[in-house]
Design a protein around this motif. Structure first.
Motif, short mmCIF file in Angstrom:
data_model
loop_
_atom_site.label_atom_id
_atom_site.label_comp_id
_atom_site.label_asym_id
_atom_site.label_seq_id
_atom_site.Cartn_x
_atom_site.Cartn_y
_atom_site.Cartn_z
N ALA A 125 0.84 -1.20 0.00
CA ALA A 125 0.00 0.00 0.00
C ALA A 125 0.88 1.25 0.00
N ILE A 126 0.40 2.29 -0.68
CA ILE A 126 1.16 3.52 -0.84
C ILE A 126 0.27 4.71 -0.47
N GLU A 127 0.88 5.72 0.12
CA GLU A 127 0.22 7.01 0.29
C GLU A 127 1.04 8.02 -0.50
N LEU A 128 0.41 8.61 -1.50
CA LEU A 128 1.10 9.49 -2.43
C LEU A 128 0.60 10.92 -2.26
N LYS A 129 1.50 11.85 -1.92
CA LYS A 129 1.15 13.27 -1.84
C LYS A 129 1.15 13.85 -3.25
N VAL A 130 0.06 14.52 -3.60
CA VAL A 130 -0.10 15.03 -4.96
C VAL A 130 -0.44 16.52 -4.90
N PRO A 131 0.46 17.37 -5.42
CA PRO A 131 0.21 18.82 -5.41
C PRO A 131 -0.64 19.27 -6.60
N VAL A 132 -1.33 20.40 -6.41
CA VAL A 132 -2.16 20.98 -7.47
C VAL A 132 -2.03 22.50 -7.42
N SER A 133 -2.01 23.11 -8.59
CA SER A 133 -2.05 24.56 -8.71
C SER A 133 -3.24 24.92 -9.60
N ILE A 134 -4.02 25.92 -9.18
CA ILE A 134 -5.15 26.37 -9.97
C ILE A 134 -4.90 27.81 -10.40
N ALA A 135 -5.03 28.06 -11.70
CA ALA A 135 -4.79 29.39 -12.25
C ALA A 135 -5.99 29.84 -13.08
N ALA A 144 -3.66 26.83 -4.27
CA ALA A 144 -2.68 25.74 -4.26
C ALA A 144 -3.24 24.66 -3.33
N ALA A 145 -3.12 23.42 -3.73
CA ALA A 145 -3.70 22.34 -2.95
C ALA A 145 -2.76 21.15 -2.92
N ALA A 146 -3.03 20.24 -2.02
CA ALA A 146 -2.31 18.97 -1.95
C ALA A 146 -3.27 17.92 -1.44
N PHE A 147 -3.22 16.76 -2.04
CA PHE A 147 -4.07 15.64 -1.66
C PHE A 147 -3.21 14.42 -1.41
N THR A 148 -3.73 13.51 -0.59
CA THR A 148 -3.07 12.23 -0.40
C THR A 148 -3.91 11.17 -1.09
N ALA A 149 -3.31 10.50 -2.06
CA ALA A 149 -3.96 9.38 -2.74
C ALA A 149 -3.48 8.10 -2.08
N VAL A 150 -4.41 7.28 -1.66
CA VAL A 150 -4.08 5.97 -1.11
C VAL A 150 -4.23 4.96 -2.24
N ILE A 151 -3.16 4.25 -2.51
CA ILE A 151 -3.14 3.25 -3.57
C ILE A 151 -2.75 1.93 -2.91
N ARG A 152 -3.65 0.98 -2.99
CA ARG A 152 -3.35 -0.32 -2.38
C ARG A 152 -3.80 -1.44 -3.30
N PRO A 153 -3.25 -2.63 -3.06
CA PRO A 153 -3.69 -3.77 -3.87
C PRO A 153 -5.18 -4.05 -3.64
N LYS A 154 -5.87 -4.45 -4.70
CA LYS A 154 -7.27 -4.86 -4.54
C LYS A 154 -7.31 -6.11 -3.68
N ARG A 155 -8.32 -6.17 -2.86
CA ARG A 155 -8.51 -7.35 -2.01
C ARG A 155 -9.13 -8.46 -2.84
N ALA A 156 -8.76 -9.66 -2.48
CA ALA A 156 -9.28 -10.84 -3.22
C ALA A 156 -10.76 -11.03 -2.96
#
Length: 156
Positions: A125-135, A144-156
């Protein structure tokens, strides 16, 4: 399938999402490590000052961030579960409705994408910080924003 074709498929799927249609968000650019989305303000997007409503800006930023988080792993989507865990936004200037359309740009590095792909392959499983700029249409950054995307393996 090459990246351009895969990107076209992702953009087509993106345009079918209910929130995207409801908000009027358009895909502008999608490729490994980068996602750009836009919104042309409509009357219902504006607050009492004639500015893009804060909630609309937040939704635009989240859309850009989550797109960037999957941009380098589209071919692995069948193996993963992805969701936003949190988000933070800083409103830097008025987002005057007349200054639209507004572009939200989110980017992650090639090194980050490589690490994400390796973690998916290792079923970690990964937690990925993702920045954003809006113009606005003049290029003035309004948020300006930042989000955390959680990426994990699908459960069986």
């Amino acid at each position: 399938m090459d990246n351009a074709t895969m990107g076209d498929l992702v953009m087509a799927g993106f345009q079918k999402l209910g929130f995207i249609q409801y908000a009027g968000i358009e895909g502008v650019e999608f490729g490994p490590g980068r996602n750009v989305v836009a919104i042309a303000p409509r009357a219902e997007h504006l607050n009492h000052n004639g500015d893009l409503h804060a909630a609309v800006l937040f939704g635009l930023a989240e859309t850009a961030a989550m797109g960037a988080s999957i941009s380098g792993i589209v071919d692995l989507m069948g193996e993963t579960f992805i969701v936003a865990r949190d988000g933070r936004i800083e409103y830097l200037a008025r987002a005057k409705g007349a200054a639209g359309p507004f572009l939200a740009t989110s980017e992650v590095s090639a090194e980050t994408l490589e690490k994400v792909r390796a973690e998916i392959a290792a079923r970690v499983a990964i937690e990925l910080k993702v920045p954003v700029s809006i113009a606005d249409s003049t290029g003035k950054v309004v948020a300006a924003a930042a989000f955390t995307a959680v990426i994990r393996p699908k459960r069986a």
